[in-house]
Scaffold this motif. Structure first.
Motif, mmCIF file in Angstrom:
data_model
loop_
_atom_site.group_PDB
_atom_site.id
_atom_site.type_symbol
_atom_site.label_atom_id
_atom_site.label_comp_id
_atom_site.label_asym_id
_atom_site.label_seq_id
_atom_site.Cartn_x
_atom_site.Cartn_y
_atom_site.Cartn_z
ATOM 1 N N SER A 35 0.639 -1.107 -0.154
ATOM 2 C CA SER A 35 0.079 0.043 -0.135
ATOM 3 C C SER A 35 0.972 1.245 -0.042
ATOM 4 O O SER A 35 0.519 2.082 -0.632
ATOM 5 C CB SER A 35 -0.936 0.002 1.402
ATOM 6 N N ALA A 38 2.172 1.792 -3.364
ATOM 7 C CA ALA A 38 1.174 2.321 -4.185
ATOM 8 C C ALA A 38 0.880 3.828 -4.055
ATOM 9 O O ALA A 38 0.952 4.706 -4.941
ATOM 10 C CB ALA A 38 -0.166 1.744 -4.089
ATOM 11 N N LEU A 41 3.936 5.734 -5.576
ATOM 12 C CA LEU A 41 3.902 5.878 -6.904
ATOM 13 C C LEU A 41 2.988 6.929 -7.229
ATOM 14 O O LEU A 41 3.096 7.854 -8.171
ATOM 15 C CB LEU A 41 3.213 4.528 -7.383
ATOM 16 N N PHE A 237 9.133 -2.209 -6.259
ATOM 17 C CA PHE A 237 8.156 -3.226 -6.170
ATOM 18 C C PHE A 237 8.765 -4.597 -6.062
ATOM 19 O O PHE A 237 8.359 -5.631 -5.337
ATOM 20 C CB PHE A 237 7.156 -2.998 -7.360
#
Length: 490
Positions: A35, A38, A41, A237
């Protein structure tokens, strides 16, 4: 397949739900990590957008300032070099006059030469009409000036920035990149600072500049930022995924190992309690059985004298007491296994003794014996008596699984690593796949008679010898026991 391997798979399958439950805190960390990645990003993409927007804004401001300065300079040059001379020479300004138009055109092009200006347009102040333009097709058009024209007529310089396209334009998904800047300034009468009077606006000057190249560079910059950010995020990642997967696997294996040890400990505790109970009961039964057997043997002798022909009744009692005594001994052996005393010994010697002992049973059932014993076997650490009992239990189990005219194959050999391998194969009824994992469990038996302790005792003895036991069986075709004893270190 090895029975130990199958048992481990079954145990692991039963323990995995518990292990997964124990890994819940780590799962939360894993979800939080992904999370967070993300979110990073998203913020990176937002940052790239803000950077590109700021770059576009800076480009607009710089070019707008440049256009305003150019327009002011053009205002000065046109007024001084065209308006004043035209008034003096021609008595007024009439751009329909080719000579005046060429004079103005030369001045404008001279001022803007080399400055990357697409067009210069001059609107009349009294009517919304284009009086002059470096683009001849626009001259004379009315109503072209929009809100920016009227704003400039009020003495307020302004600009209009028109652009289209995005990062997707670079790969042909959306419209092509385009960008243009139009700057509008009032065309004023130039006066000296000492001269008074109000400001006279004679028209509006529009300067159009194509900024597509600069805007494309900004979009390319935005694309590079997104690509680099995406690449870095992809690498992060993959690294995070690898670390989390590796950590998850290690933690799951540790959780499974812990649960496996707990399960074994619980099983050992249960067996210890059961063993204590069995040992106590068996010990109490053993003495009365001995008395019953002795009494039955005495009765057998007396009956043979007093009532010949009926002594077989006492013989039945003797045989059954012997059978019960053997069962009690098995219980005691399992509950209180004797401590192994290892010496260097040869496996073939033990096998020969066992085969000699069961030879009469093999003849009785007409079972063919095939013995292939390697003469070059190394010595192993053995408790000769216990190892004898383990092999006897396995061989008797094989004999009981075969019908008349069966075939028993016993072979020994040396493995590539120097270990001793013993193979016992029969062509009996075989073992069902769902039961093969249970044959070494205490009290498990698919026979009508028997305690189900024979193979369990054998497995305990072989475990004490650090032997690997593997079982392969097919229903209706037979069973193969493979026993591998480790080599003796020199």
């Amino acid at each position: 397949m090895a029975n130990g391997e199958k048992s481990a798979e079954v145990l692991e399958a039963s323990l995995k739900p518990k292990a997964s439950a124990g890994l819940e805190p780590f799962k939360l960390v894993e979800y939080f990590s992904f999370s967070s990645l993300a979110v990073i990003l998203i913020f990176t993409l937002l940052l790239s957008w803000l950077i590109s927007e700021n770059a576009r804004k800076v480009m607009l401001e710089q070019n707008e300032e440049y256009s305003l300065l150019l327009a002011e300079n053009l205002n000065q040059q046109v007024f001084r070099r065209f308006v004043l001379p035209a008034v003096i020479r021609f008595g007024g300004i009439a751009l329909r006059n080719p000579e005046q138009f060429e004079l103005l055109d030369g001045i404008v092009k001279g001022v803007t030469q080399g400055l990357k200006i697409d067009s210069v347009t001059i609107y009349d102040s009294s009517r919304n009409i284009i009086s002059y333009s470096t683009l001849p097709d626009l001259v004379g058009k009315e109503g072209v000036g929009a809100a920016e024209y009227f704003k400039a007529l009020k003495g307020l310089p302004n600009s209009r920035f028109t652009y289209s396209g995005s990062v997707l334009s670079m790969i042909g998904i959306t419209t092509k990149v385009s960008c243009e800047l139009k700057t509008f300034i009032p065309f004023r009468q130039v006066r000296k600072e000492s001269e008074g009077g109000g400001e006279l606006i004679m028209g509006v000057i529009e300067i159009e500049k194509d900024l597509t190249g600069n805007y494309a560079n900004i979009i390319r910059l935005q694309g590079r930022i997104i690509m680099v950010s995406g690449g870095v995020m992809a690498i992060l990642f993959l690294v995070l995924r690898f670390i989390v997967s590796r950590a998850g696997g290690i933690m799951e294996r540790r959780a499974l190992e812990r649960l496996r040890l707990e399960e074994k400990l619980n099983q050992a505790e249960r067996l210890a309690h059961l063993g204590t109970m069995v040992a106590t009961v068996s010990h109490e039964i053993k003495s009365p059985l001995g008395i019953v057997r002795s009494t039955a043997e005495i009765l057998e002798k007396r009956i043979s004298k007093l009532a010949p022909g009926s002594e077989h009744l006492a013989k039945i009692v003797v045989d059954e007491t012997i059978r019960l005594n053997n069962i009690v001994v098995e219980f005691l052996d399992f509950a209180r296994p004797p401590k192994a005393h290892f010496i260097r010994g040869n496996v073939n010697e033990v096998i020969k003794k066992v085969l000699d002992f069961i030879s009469s049973e093999l003849k009785r059932q007409q079972i063919e014996l095939i013995a292939e014993l390697s003469p070059a076997l190394p010595e192993n650490h053995l408790d000769m008596e216990l190892f004898y009992r383990a092999l006897l239990n396995i061989l008797m189990n094989a004999i009981q699984a075969m019908q008349t005219n069966g075939r028993l194959h016993v072979a020994t050999r040396i493995t590539e690593k120097g270990a001793t391998e013993l193979v016992i194969r029969d062509n009996g009824v075989g073992i069902a796949p769902d039961k093969i994992d249970q044959i070494f469990l205490p009290f498990y038996s698919d026979k009508i008679k028997g305690t189900g302790l024979g193979l369990a005792i054998a497995k305990n003895i072989l475990d004490d010898h650090a032997a690997l036991v593997m079982v392969d069986s097919t229903e209706g075709q037979g069973t193969t026991f493979t026993i591998i004893l480790p080599a003796v270190s020199s």
